[in-house]
Structures are given as C-alpha cells and as structure tokens.
Design an enzyme around this catalytic site. Structure first.
Site, PDB file in Angstrom:
ATOM      1  N   GLN A 165      14.875 -23.003 -18.297  1.00 22.68           N
ATOM      2  CA  GLN A 165      15.946 -23.672 -17.563  1.00 22.68           C
ATOM      3  C   GLN A 165      15.527 -25.049 -17.071  1.00 22.68           C
ATOM      4  O   GLN A 165      16.371 -25.893 -16.796  1.00 22.68           O
ATOM      5  CB  GLN A 165      16.397 -22.807 -16.377  1.00 22.68           C
ATOM      6  CG  GLN A 165      15.372 -22.675 -15.266  1.00 22.68           C
ATOM      7  CD  GLN A 165      15.807 -21.711 -14.166  1.00 22.68           C
ATOM      8  OE1 GLN A 165      15.659 -20.500 -14.271  1.00 22.68           O
ATOM      9  NE2 GLN A 165      16.356 -22.256 -13.079  1.00 22.68           N
ATOM     10  N   CYS A 171      19.551 -20.517 -13.489  1.00 24.40           N
ATOM     11  CA  CYS A 171      19.060 -19.190 -13.861  1.00 24.40           C
ATOM     12  C   CYS A 171      20.183 -18.209 -14.147  1.00 24.40           C
ATOM     13  O   CYS A 171      20.091 -17.382 -15.044  1.00 24.40           O
ATOM     14  CB  CYS A 171      18.164 -18.635 -12.756  1.00 24.40           C
ATOM     15  SG  CYS A 171      19.058 -18.368 -11.219  1.00 24.40           S
ATOM     16  N   HIS A 314      17.278 -15.447  -7.489  1.00 22.61           N
ATOM     17  CA  HIS A 314      17.003 -15.769  -8.889  1.00 22.61           C
ATOM     18  C   HIS A 314      17.660 -14.745  -9.801  1.00 22.61           C
ATOM     19  O   HIS A 314      17.578 -13.550  -9.548  1.00 22.61           O
ATOM     20  CB  HIS A 314      15.477 -15.790  -9.089  1.00 22.61           C
ATOM     21  CG  HIS A 314      15.027 -16.373 -10.390  1.00 22.61           C
ATOM     22  ND1 HIS A 314      15.567 -17.522 -10.921  1.00 22.61           N
ATOM     23  CD2 HIS A 314      14.085 -15.970 -11.272  1.00 22.61           C
ATOM     24  CE1 HIS A 314      14.964 -17.799 -12.080  1.00 22.61           C
ATOM     25  NE2 HIS A 314      14.064 -16.866 -12.312  1.00 22.61           N
ATOM     26  N   ASN A 335      12.361 -13.849 -18.037  1.00 21.09           N
ATOM     27  CA  ASN A 335      12.609 -14.972 -17.131  1.00 21.09           C
ATOM     28  C   ASN A 335      13.047 -16.185 -17.948  1.00 21.09           C
ATOM     29  O   ASN A 335      13.041 -16.136 -19.187  1.00 21.09           O
ATOM     30  CB  ASN A 335      11.330 -15.260 -16.323  1.00 21.09           C
ATOM     31  CG  ASN A 335      11.616 -16.031 -15.041  1.00 21.09           C
ATOM     32  OD1 ASN A 335      12.735 -16.513 -14.814  1.00 21.09           O
ATOM     33  ND2 ASN A 335      10.613 -16.158 -14.195  1.00 21.09           N
TER      34      ASN A 335
END
Ligand SMILES: *[C@@H]1O[C@H](CO)[C@@H](O)[C@H](O)[C@H]1NC(C)=O
Length: 373
Positions: A165, A171, A314, A335
């Site tokens: 990102q 996110c 997140h 992630n």
C-alpha cells in the site's frame, strides 16, 4: 544477546557459536534471517563504526536516499533507537522475532501515521453491541469437528502475490481486494489480481481513500456497482485519484467492463474465534486488527503473540490457519506492506488466546464477500 564471556581460543568460540545457533533453532522455527539483528553481538550494537556499517548496509538494501546530511544523521539516530528496541524485544519474546526491515528509519509515530488506514466508524469500536450480529452467517451450521486441522489458501491458488500500500492509508482496500480475489478464485478457478485503486477512487460512500476506510463499505460498493476491475486495467497509484468508471457509456478513460463480481458480503459473528475459523476454512476473510504496536513494525517471523491492544486500526486478510511446531495455534494473515515485511509479507498471529476479541482484536470485525457460482 548477552555479552559472550571472553574466550581463549577459536574452537571454543565456534562451539559457543554453534550452541547459540542451535538453541535459537530450537526456540523458533528458524530464527535468524539474513539482516536480522539476531546474531549480532553486543559489540555490534555499541560500536559506532559497526552501527554506521549496519546503517549503510540498510540504506543500500532498501535503496534509501536522504535529502541532506542532517536528514541522514536524524535517520541514523532513529535507526539506532529501533535497533535497540528490536534487540531488547528479541530477548523478551520467544515465539516470534523482530528484525530490521525497510521501516527501520521511521519513528513509531511516523510509521503509525502512514501505513495503516482503517477507520472503524460505523461497525466495531467494541463498546456498542452493534447490530450486525443478527445478520446472516452462512457458515453457522458448519460442524467444527469436520474442519481440517490446517488451511492455507495460498496453496490452493486463491491468494495473489503480496502487495504494497505504500504511504497511503488504504489498507482497507487491500484487505477487501484479497478477500474478493479469494472467493473469485474458489468459485471460478481463476485467480486474478484486482484493483485497489478503483476502491480508493470510487468507493467513497463511507470510505476515505488514503485516509482510511472499512472493508464492508467496499464490499457493498463492489456488489452494487457491477464488480471490480483488474489490477492491470486499473493499477495502483498510492494516492487518491478520480474515479475512472462513469455511469455514462463510452467514456474513453474508463477501463473495460469490470472483471469480477460478487453477490454481497456477510459479517462473521463478533468476538467468536470459532466462527472466524469456520469461515476461514471456506474462504479468505477480511479482518481488522490493532497493528500500531511497535513490535508489529519490525515483526520478522514466528507466531506473533503481542503485545498489542484491540483498538482496530488496520485492515488485513486472513488466508489460513494452522498449528506451529511448538503447539501454538495461529491464523495466517496477508498484509499489504510488501514482501520484505514479516514472513514474505505475511504474519502468523496466535489464536486460542482465551481473549474473546482475539489477539490484537482479530475476532472483532471479520467479514467476507459472497459469490454465487
Ligand atoms: C481470468 O479472469 C480474467 C479477468 O476476468 C480474464 O481476463 C482471464 O482471461 C481469465 N482467465 C481464464 C483462464 O479464464
């Protein structure tokens, strides 16, 4: 690591070194990685020359360039502070370890303000009981004893490569897209990388581009607007742009018809790890976590077990679960901080912690897209 006792000959040094390496291997799956602080001696961390060398290597590895000498000095100070933190924590935690990564020249505040981006406005916050728990949960009747002991959607070709990102609080878009890529691959057999940028530019009802958003709003947008374009046709810009899909036909700038559709989305019952695992056994699931703990910044491998709170900040995607050699149950989380962070871009997060919110609040706000065959 503790200062080694003075040694008188080389073979003893080697023996101690081997003992050290072996005990590390026993502690975790395979603890030291290249460029991890694990394996550096106390000398390395106190000698100014060694530190400069380490910093120069860090700069080269991550292609860091600073605008001025003053800036470089400042970053060196931050780097040393992070290095001390990593070293200190690695002495305290046992099931995971921290290491230097591309975030090592950022203060913790800088890091937090740049690389997260969940704004848990309507859902969650934990205090209100919320009304989503009354919603449909299609995996409710799944028999837990029938679930596989471990699931890894990466091995079933339902997870695209780890993305990045960058310096944008998007996110939520990455979390959404990974879950949609997953259900699409499972239902159609076609794993296609999809566009986060389209969500940033177009899914603005409740979402706020690089300033945060929520996965459910994004699922809602995709279901209501005829699907999502491919990553290739609507690539990532790391900043907010103008929505390139218009209602009017024939817009030159508009990419070809959306590639992947979903039917809708459902929320996993809140604070219910078993429900999360039931869903995860069937498809990748968007989850929200608190990732603003300092150890998250430097997580490098192993089964992460905190410290972290449960204030969700997140969005990430759970793509499997399993049990590590030491008996720690974990959830595999994808992630969006690139493949240099963590375990090639992933983190294994401890489950079965007895806290109903789950580690870092992972059980608090999970949801998944639905797609009819
Ligand atoms: C997979 O889906 C993408 C996007 O819709 C499409 O462009 C591609 O041709 C499909 N691949 C196969 C093998 O069907």
């Amino acid at each position: 690591m503790a200062a080694p006792p003075p040694v008188k000959n080389l073979s003893l040094t080697l023996l101690l070194l081997m003992l050290f390496v072996c005990s590390c291997l026993a502690l975790a799956d395979h603890r030291p990685s290249e460029f991890s602080i694990v394996g550096y001696s106390e000398d390395d961390l106190t000698s100014h020359d060694k530190l400069i060398e380490l910093f120069e290597r860090f700069m080269a590895k991550y292609k860091k360039a600073y605008s001025s000498f003053e800036e470089k000095l400042k970053r060196f100070e931050v780097f040393k502070d992070n290095l001390n933190h990593i070293d200190d924590q690695n002495k305290k935690v046992s099931s995971y370890w921290l290491g230097l990564n591309e975030f090592a020249d950022l203060t913790h505040d800088e890091f937090k303000s740049t690389y997260l981006g969940l704004s848990p406005a309507r859902r969650n916050s934990g205090d209100d009981s919320g009304d989503e728990d009354g919603g449909v949960f299609r995996y409710d009747d799944v028999d837990v004893s029938s679930l596989p002991k471990e699931v890894d959607w990466r091995k079933k070709n339902a997870v695209t490569d780890v993305k990045n990102q960058g310096q944008c609080g998007s996110c939520w878009a990455f979390s959404t897209v990974a879950a949609v890529e997953g259900i699409n691959a499972i239902v159609t057999g076609n794993l296609t990388s999809l566009s986060e940028q389209e969500l940033i530019d177009c899914s603005t009802d409740g979402n706020n581009g690089c300033n945060g958003g929520l996965m459910d709003y994004a699922f809602s947008y995709i279901a209501a607007n005829g699907g999502l374009h491919t990553e290739e046709s609507y690539p990532y810009l790391m900043e907010e742009g103008t929505c390139r899909r218009s209602s009017s036909e024939g817009d030159d700038d508009e990419p070809a018809a959306a590639a992947v559709t979903i039917s809708g989305y459902e929320d996993v019952p809140r604070n219910n790890e078993q429900a999360l695992i039931k869903a995860l056994a069937h498809q990748p699931v968007s989850v929200a976590i608190e990732a603003s703990g300092r150890n998250f910044q430097f997580y490098s491998g192993g089964v992460f077990d905190g410290p972290c709170g449960t204030r969700l900040d997140h969005g990430v995607t759970a793509v499997g679960y399993g049990t590590a050699t030491k008996g720690h149950d974990y959830i595999i989380v994808k992630n969006s901080w690139g493949s240099h962070w963590g375990e090639k871009g992933y983190i294994r997060m401890r489950r079965g912690t007895s806290k109903h919110e789950g580690l870092c609040g992972i059980n608090k706000m999970a949801s998944y897209p639905t797609k009819n065959a």
